[in-house]
Design a protein around this motif. Structure first.
Motif, short mmCIF file in Angstrom:
data_model
loop_
_atom_site.label_atom_id
_atom_site.label_comp_id
_atom_site.label_asym_id
_atom_site.label_seq_id
_atom_site.Cartn_x
_atom_site.Cartn_y
_atom_site.Cartn_z
N GLU B 335 15.76 10.55 12.41
CA GLU B 335 15.58 9.17 11.93
C GLU B 335 16.17 9.01 10.52
O GLU B 335 16.85 8.02 10.23
N LEU B 336 15.90 10.01 9.67
CA LEU B 336 16.42 9.92 8.30
C LEU B 336 17.94 9.92 8.29
O LEU B 336 18.57 9.24 7.48
N LEU B 339 19.06 6.50 9.24
CA LEU B 339 18.86 5.58 8.12
C LEU B 339 19.90 5.84 7.02
O LEU B 339 20.42 4.90 6.41
N ARG B 342 23.22 4.49 8.14
CA ARG B 342 23.18 3.03 8.02
C ARG B 342 23.42 2.61 6.56
O ARG B 342 24.22 1.74 6.27
N ARG B 343 22.72 3.31 5.66
CA ARG B 343 22.86 2.99 4.23
C ARG B 343 24.29 3.25 3.77
O ARG B 343 24.87 2.45 3.03
N GLN B 346 26.50 0.57 5.02
CA GLN B 346 26.23 -0.70 4.34
C GLN B 346 26.87 -0.72 2.95
O GLN B 346 27.39 -1.74 2.51
N ARG B 347 26.83 0.42 2.29
CA ARG B 347 27.33 0.44 0.91
C ARG B 347 28.79 0.85 0.80
O ARG B 347 29.48 0.46 -0.13
N HIS B 359 24.29 0.35 13.06
CA HIS B 359 23.21 -0.50 13.56
C HIS B 359 22.58 0.03 14.83
O HIS B 359 21.79 -0.66 15.47
N THR B 360 22.96 1.24 15.21
CA THR B 360 22.31 1.84 16.38
C THR B 360 21.74 3.19 15.96
O THR B 360 22.45 4.02 15.40
N ASP B 361 20.47 3.37 16.21
CA ASP B 361 19.81 4.61 15.79
C ASP B 361 19.95 5.69 16.85
O ASP B 361 20.08 5.40 18.03
N ILE B 362 19.88 6.92 16.38
CA ILE B 362 19.92 8.07 17.27
C ILE B 362 18.57 8.22 17.97
O ILE B 362 17.55 7.83 17.42
N ARG B 475 12.34 12.49 2.54
CA ARG B 475 13.08 11.22 2.59
C ARG B 475 14.12 11.15 1.46
O ARG B 475 15.29 10.87 1.69
N LEU B 479 18.09 11.31 2.21
CA LEU B 479 18.88 10.10 1.97
C LEU B 479 19.79 10.24 0.75
O LEU B 479 20.92 9.76 0.76
#
Lengths: 223, 523
Positions: B335-336, B339, B342-343, B346-347, B359-362, B475, B479
């Protein structure tokens, strides 16, 4: 009771944010497409309840608009909150509201910010601002550390009334008559009515009417 | 409390193997940055494609980002420091005499104080000729060298996964002569017997099958853990005091040499790369612990073990692991990673594909449910697509020019599909080799010895030697450190692109070796 405070509504006074829009942004980032659809449905239902049932709906709305987080991990919640704040904090800041906040500090007021956003988001937005206390709820977690989607805490789901303000003033030895209040919408009227120095910031139509009626000063703030 | 390590190292001479590897380089960088009181460090290295090992090491250190703190701490004098402290000897640890001249060896053992053995082959299924030579006999040969020192001391870097096919709590210790499944055995005799047997087997695959069977018989899941496990048992019988450091999955640095530093391919990097690509089904058991440790924590533990060794403390095993004191799971790290991807998109995302994937999670799908979007599922899809495309014919109704263009495009598509299918099959095989670690077992590696070691550092060295496995916030680490670090340093390896390096210095770094200098060097 000689000390004074300045009560600020976060939404619309310090930052141009609508909690329902923030909730929708987050719900769209749920793990699986099906969960995203359900989440958006819950946020939409909350917003609809609020607009049709008014004051009664505000409780239900705040309850349901964050209920999409039920079953989320704290990792997902905190990470996505950080992402939202990173993407929006600067562009949503209201300079006029921030200016009023700094003036309150100069005036010697205790700065209290009230928010309908969950505490994690509100705290991240306020980071770096001279705030003495934030009144906001948190989303509860269960014993596995997963979010339940229910708001807890003394944030009154972002709505405060004159009674709450009187109690708060007594607990902190504050004089409401000497205190200031900065609100944005009709829901802030009880708070503004309870302080000696009320001010409407970029008010919504209903607050603008009240401000006009009670001759409260109006400040326009744009992002 | 332990005295300052820099005091213990004052005037000491260390013999080090594997200094050009991921962990070894970070260890050496920390030593030279913070504890330059050490008198001499002799690096035993193979020359590789260079005439001498000194040239190979100089080239590697000159451009390695791992050495940045040395350069920052010593400024313009960093080259002089390395030239004063380091001494590089051409050596091959797989050979009984280490492949070095007798006079060099004699001089070395007469002067040195301890052996620090990082070298090893970390491929999970190597040709056993290499695996045994490097991991088992290499350790034995280094122990033999260490036994000739004035005080026979050795730090041996192993792996937590020598635990083999066992579940549950794994103690920081070793019962010599008892394999993971409880079979009594003679490790050296086993290694020597296998060595003789595989010498007569012609193909690498057959050798792998042969040694794999022996490994499974004793309870080890693959050749890597088997050969490392054999080494620990072999060392236990040698006349040298060994302090063993067993890291779990070594990943990006938390602080040293800088946050995110990683090198080569470790277990988590390829999995994260996989998540950041189009695959959406991750074949792991979600609730199993994923034991990851930052490389700088491993390095600090190695220093702690060295401090114990230099003080003649009793032999001990240190498991640098998080699964007991501060566990994370495959579900959490998957999940991390989603995320983090995704981050990142996005950046910093540049392509539409990157943004869409973000935009699709594992999904961690477990061992028994191979999903369509897993490597094995995708491999099947690709085979079908290839077959289908193979049957497509461009109709002759099209004019000659159009037909030519269409055929050329079809050829290009077939070629691309073939290449993609090959990569997916490689990925499928990679996950197969990872199976013991991501599906079969749920180890809990105790790390109390390690944490005690990390806590017991002198106040003056706390800034760089103290570490706390319990304080690792997964986390934040995943990240802010692990994903960005892997993205920069590991993903290019997976994508077969160039990994960034630091610019070479002018003049280029040169290092002394036996042909140019004496082993004892300047004080």
């Amino acid at each position: 009771m000689t000390d004074s405070a300045a009560f600020f509504r976060l939404e619309g006074v310090l930052f141009s944010v609508d909690p329902a829009a923030v909730a929708a942004w987050l719900a769209l980032r749920d793990a699986q497409p099906g969960d995203r659809l359900k989440g958006i449905g819950r946020v939409f239902l909350g917003a609809l309840t609020s607009s049709t049932l008014g004051g009664l709906g505000a409780d239900a709305r705040t309850l349901s608009e964050w209920s999409f987080t039920d079953g989320w991990t704290t990792d997902r919640w905190l990470s996505l909150c950080e992402d939202w704040v990173h993407a929006h904090k600067t562009s949503r800041a209201l300079a006029a509201g921030h200016d009023l906040l700094h003036r309150a500090v100069t005036h010697g007021d205790r700065v209290v910010v009230i928010s309908s956003l969950p505490r994690t988001l509100a705290e991240a937005l306020l980071e770096g601002l001279p705030v003495d206390e934030l009144v906001a709820d948190t989303i509860a977690t269960d014993d596995r550390g997963l979010l339940t989607g229910e708001l807890t805490g003394d944030g009154l789901r972002g709505r405060i009334d004159g009674t709450w303000l009187q109690r708060y003033a007594r607990a902190h030895h504050l004089n409401p008559a000497l205190s200031a209040g900065y609100g944005h919408s009709g829901g802030d009227v009880p708070m503004l009515s309870a302080v000696g120095r009320p001010c409407a910031v970029s008010p919504t139509l209903s607050l603008r009417r009240q401000a006009h009626q009670f001759r409260w000063p109006v400040v326009e703030a744009r992002p | 409390m332990t005295p300052p390590l820099s005091e213990l190292l004052e005037g000491k001479h260390l013999i080090v193997t594997g200094a050009t590897g991921f962990v070894g380089k970070v260890w050496l960088s920390m030593l030279l940055t913070h504890m330059p009181q050490v008198r001499r460090i002799t690096l035993l290295t193979r020359p590789g494609r260079f005439p001498h090992a000194a040239e190979r090491v100089a080239k590697a250190f000159d451009i390695s980002p791992a050495l940045r703190p040395v350069k920052a701490a010593h400024g313009r004098d960093w080259q002089k420091l390395l030239q004063r402290k380091l001494f590089v000897v051409d050596a091959d640890i797989s050979l009984p005499d280490l492949g070095m001249p007798a006079d060099v060896r004699e001089e070395l053992v007469a002067d040195a104080d301890a052996v620090v053995h990082f070298a090893g082959l970390t491929d999970f299924q190597p040709d056993p000729l290499k695996g045994l030579a490097s991991n088992t006999f290499g350790a034995l040969h280094m122990a033999s060298l260490a036994s000739e020192l004035k005080t026979p001391r050795m730090i041996h870097v192993s792996t937590c996964f020598v635990a083999g096919r066992r579940d549950g709590r794994i103690h920081e210790g070793l019962v010599p002569g008892l394999s993971p499944n409880g079979t009594p055995f003679d490790a050296l005799a086993t290694a020597e017997r296998l060595w003789e047997e595989i010498a007569t087997i012609g193909g690498a695959h057959e050798r792998i099958d042969h040694v794999q069977a022996a490994a499974e018989h004793l309870g080890w899941p693959n050749i890597y853990t088997f050969t490392k496990g054999l080494a620990e048992h072999v060392l236990a019988a040698q006349p040298v005091k060994v302090h063993t450091v067993r890291p779990a999955v070594v990943e990006c640095a938390r602080t040293f040499p800088f946050p995110g530093w990683n090198e080569g391919l470790n277990t988590a990097g390829p999995i994260m790369w996989y998540i950041a690509t189009g695959f959406r089904d991750l074949p792991v058991v979600p609730g199993h612990r994923f034991d990851v440790v930052p490389v700088d924590t491993v390095v600090r533990t190695c220093f702690g073990a060295l401090a114990q060794s230099l003080q003649d403390a009793p032999e001990a095993v240190y498991q640098v692991a998080t699964s007991d004191l501060n566990p994370t799971t495959f579900a959490q790290t998957a999940e991390l990673t989603s995320l983090a991807a995704r981050r990142h998109a996005q950046r910093h995302g540049t392509t539409l594909g990157e943004r869409l994937r973000a935009h699709t999670d594992i999904r961690a799908i477990g061992a028994d449910a191979p999903g369509v979007f897993s490597p094995s599922g995708m491999s099947g899809l690709m085979d079908g697509a290839q077959e289908l495309l193979g049957k497509v014919k461009v109709p002759s109704l099209l004019g000659r020019k159009l037909k030519g263009e269409a055929e050329s495009r079809l050829r290009r598509t077939r070629r691309k599909l073939r290449n993609d299918a090959r990569r997916i099959r490689q990925l499928d095989r990679m996950f197969e080799t990872y199976t013991p670690f991501i599906q079969d077992h749920d180890w809990i590696f105790e790390a109390h010895h390690t944490q005690a070691l990390l806590d017991d550092v002198h106040d003056s060295e706390r800034d760089f030697l103290h570490d706390d496995l319990r304080a690792l916030d997964w986390r934040t680490y995943w990240l802010d450190v692990q994903f960005p670090g892997s993205h920069r340093w590991t993903f290019p390896v997976m994508d077969r692109q160039t990994v960034p390096t630091d610019p070479p210095s002018t003049p280029a770094l040169t290092l002394p070796g036996p042909s140019t200098h004496s082993i004892q060097g300047a004080a």
